[in-house]
Scaffold this active site. Structure first.
Site, mmCIF file in Angstrom:
data_model
loop_
_atom_site.group_PDB
_atom_site.id
_atom_site.type_symbol
_atom_site.label_atom_id
_atom_site.label_comp_id
_atom_site.label_asym_id
_atom_site.label_seq_id
_atom_site.Cartn_x
_atom_site.Cartn_y
_atom_site.Cartn_z
ATOM 1 N N LYS A 22 -24.588 -0.034 20.228
ATOM 2 C CA LYS A 22 -25.050 -0.269 21.590
ATOM 3 C C LYS A 22 -24.397 0.689 22.570
ATOM 4 O O LYS A 22 -25.060 1.280 23.432
ATOM 5 C CB LYS A 22 -24.724 -1.701 22.005
ATOM 6 N N ASN A 23 -23.086 0.867 22.453
ATOM 7 C CA ASN A 23 -22.360 1.668 23.432
ATOM 8 C C ASN A 23 -22.551 3.172 23.243
ATOM 9 O O ASN A 23 -22.062 3.953 24.059
ATOM 10 C CB ASN A 23 -20.872 1.307 23.403
ATOM 11 N N CYS A 116 -21.210 -8.392 31.718
ATOM 12 C CA CYS A 116 -20.346 -9.538 31.448
ATOM 13 C C CYS A 116 -19.277 -9.675 32.521
ATOM 14 O O CYS A 116 -18.744 -8.682 33.017
ATOM 15 C CB CYS A 116 -19.670 -9.385 30.081
ATOM 16 N N ARG A 121 -14.108 -4.654 37.436
ATOM 17 C CA ARG A 121 -14.652 -3.509 36.712
ATOM 18 C C ARG A 121 -15.255 -2.541 37.735
ATOM 19 O O ARG A 121 -16.459 -2.321 37.774
ATOM 20 C CB ARG A 121 -15.708 -3.955 35.694
ATOM 21 N N PRO A 122 -14.422 -1.977 38.598
ATOM 22 C CA PRO A 122 -14.943 -1.109 39.650
ATOM 23 C C PRO A 122 -15.541 0.165 39.074
ATOM 24 O O PRO A 122 -15.206 0.591 37.960
ATOM 25 C CB PRO A 122 -13.704 -0.804 40.496
ATOM 26 N N ASP A 124 -15.383 3.028 40.934
ATOM 27 C CA ASP A 124 -14.883 4.064 41.824
ATOM 28 C C ASP A 124 -14.624 5.377 41.089
ATOM 29 O O ASP A 124 -14.769 6.460 41.673
ATOM 30 C CB ASP A 124 -13.619 3.591 42.549
ATOM 31 N N LEU A 125 -14.246 5.307 39.805
ATOM 32 C CA LEU A 125 -14.015 6.550 39.059
ATOM 33 C C LEU A 125 -15.328 7.296 38.833
ATOM 34 O O LEU A 125 -15.349 8.529 38.842
ATOM 35 C CB LEU A 125 -13.330 6.251 37.724
ATOM 36 N N ASP A 305 -12.861 -4.829 22.919
ATOM 37 C CA ASP A 305 -14.032 -5.571 22.446
ATOM 38 C C ASP A 305 -13.775 -6.284 21.129
ATOM 39 O O ASP A 305 -14.466 -7.249 20.792
ATOM 40 C CB ASP A 305 -15.231 -4.632 22.288
ATOM 41 N N ARG A 397 -27.179 -9.383 23.712
ATOM 42 C CA ARG A 397 -26.977 -8.108 24.399
ATOM 43 C C ARG A 397 -26.358 -7.063 23.468
ATOM 44 O O ARG A 397 -26.532 -5.866 23.690
ATOM 45 C CB ARG A 397 -26.081 -8.291 25.622
#
Length: 418
Positions: A22-23, A116, A121-122, A124-125, A305, A397
């Site tokens: 998935k990733n 999720c 989990r910003p 900004d990066l 994970d 998911r």
């Protein structure tokens, strides 16, 4: 979407093939926007997150079709620039379409991404990387608008090796003029997979898998064909299920390299783990034993994970393990479900003290997130009696066929709709 009913307490065994990652598939699908024409992506898992990515691609003007595990994306000459709110709100990886759209068209607009609820989990990066490449980023409260007359390569140093931010920067940098150097980049195996697809498009990218990635942007791109790697967290899930139940089996289509920290942890817990070029074979003892302290972290550290999966397996074993989570501040939401099954897991901030109780018992539990749901499924397979695992939409998911695959390993598990 229903729930799972599991009759546990028996060893699993046999062989099962691990589906595509998935990733990897999600950033690769976003990257298909970069080249006009028809790109073919093999071993693409049939997941709700992948369906959401296809929905985004269609909304941007692409034709998307699936045949088995192959997805074809036909990107038009003129793309839209607005990511639809529905899939953007359901999936964290939707933010990757911002980098791809900036790289291809110089404009991207979207609401804030979902996914999720694992704590802060910003992005900004991600946005900082876009600005560094020359984009203007405007936050209109509930919407992001990113524009650039032209992107220009430059050196970007990440304060933290964020996987998503590294992927987004790679996607945008492919469309920038000149050389972009990403320092302190994420090193996860999925970055290597994305690099492979970008190279298939004709992009000049090197260094993925290390902390320094170099993108020579502005190269002419063409549609590409690529095969997605096996999902290392799915493999770790099935390995945890074999280990938790005292079983023995083979995971096909993976050599274990992408999830070696989990292989090593299970070996220390008493499993015999044999890694071959096309499979990983695992034989578990009747009860796993506690292992030395483990701390999650960016690759090559222990993957966050896989943390819930290892906790579930060790909870059904013997001995004590200290496991510290350093990535997400709300990763332990699944522990309440384990305790309902009789697990002895004590939390102290971001550290879990797991004391194996030998035998868990069935319970009615609810998944609050993707990997937590998989962990509760692993624990239910090891527990005596019947368990019900609710919140199947979370599990779908990231797992294309979790009950079917675990049934192939001898698990008594069925999906109940409604």
């Amino acid at each position: 979407m229903g729930h799972l009913i599991i009759e546990g307490g028996r060893p699993l065994g046999g062989a099962v093939r691990v589906h595509g990652a998935k990733n990897s598939a999600l950033p690769i699908l976003a990257a298909a926007l970069l080249a006009q024409g028809e790109s073919v992506i093999h071993n693409c898992p049939d997941l709700t997150d992948v369906a959401a990515a296809a929905e985004i691609l269609r909304a941007l003007g692409c034709r998307v079709r699936r045949s088995g595990t192959t997805v074809t994306v036909d990107a038009p000459a003129e793309l839209g620039h607005t990511v639809p709110d529905g899939p953007m709100g359901r999936m964290r990886a939707s933010v990757l379409f911002l980098g791809a759209l900036l790289g291809r068209t110089g404009r991207a607009e979207a609401s804030w991404p979902g996914g999720c609820a694992l704590g802060a989990r910003p992005i900004d990066l991600h946005l900082g990387a876009f600005r560094a490449l020359g984009a203007q980023v405007r936050d209109d409260g509930d919407r992001l608008v990113c524009t650039a007359d032209a992107l220009h390569g430059r050196r970007i140093v990440f304060p933290f090796p964020s996987v998503g931010a590294t992927e987004d920067a790679m996607l945008a940098a492919v469309g920038a003029q000149g050389v972009t150097i990403l320092e302190n980049a994420a090193r996860e195996p999925e970055l290597v997979d994305l690099q492979g697809f970008l190279r298939a498009l004709g992009a000049e990218v090197a260094g993925a898998g290390t902390a320094r990635i170099v993108v020579c942007g502005g190269r002419p791109l063409r549609p590409g064909t690529y095969t997605v790697m096996a999902d290392r967290i799915v493999a770790a899930t099935y390995a945890a299920a074999l280990a938790a139940t005292g079983g023995a089996g083979a995971l096909l289509g993976t050599d274990g390299a992408g999830w070696s920290p989990m292989c090593d942890a299970l070996a220390r817990a008493g499993c015999a783990v044999r890694r071959l070029p096309d499979r990983v074979e695992l034989t578990a003892p009747p009860r796993l034993r506690g292992i030395g302290p483990i701390e999650t972290g960016p690759w090559p550290g222990f993957p966050t994970d896989a943390q819930p999966l290892l906790t579930a397996a060790l909870a059904a074993g013997e001995g004590e393990t200290l496991l510290t989570e350093t990535v997400f501040d709300r990763r332990f939401g699944y522990v309440a479900g384990l305790r309902a099954m009789g697990a002895d897991v004590a939390l102290d901030g971001r550290t879990a003290r797991i004391h194996g109780v030998g035998v868990l018992h069935g319970a009615d539990v609810t998944a609050g997130d993707l990997r937590g749901g998989a962990a509760l499924t692993v624990a239910a397979l090891a527990a005596g009696g019947e368990s019900t695992v609710r919140g199947l939409a979370h599990i779908a998911r990231g797992y294309a066929s979790l009950p079917e695959d675990l049934s192939a390993l001898g698990g008594r598990i069925r999906r109940h709709e409604g």
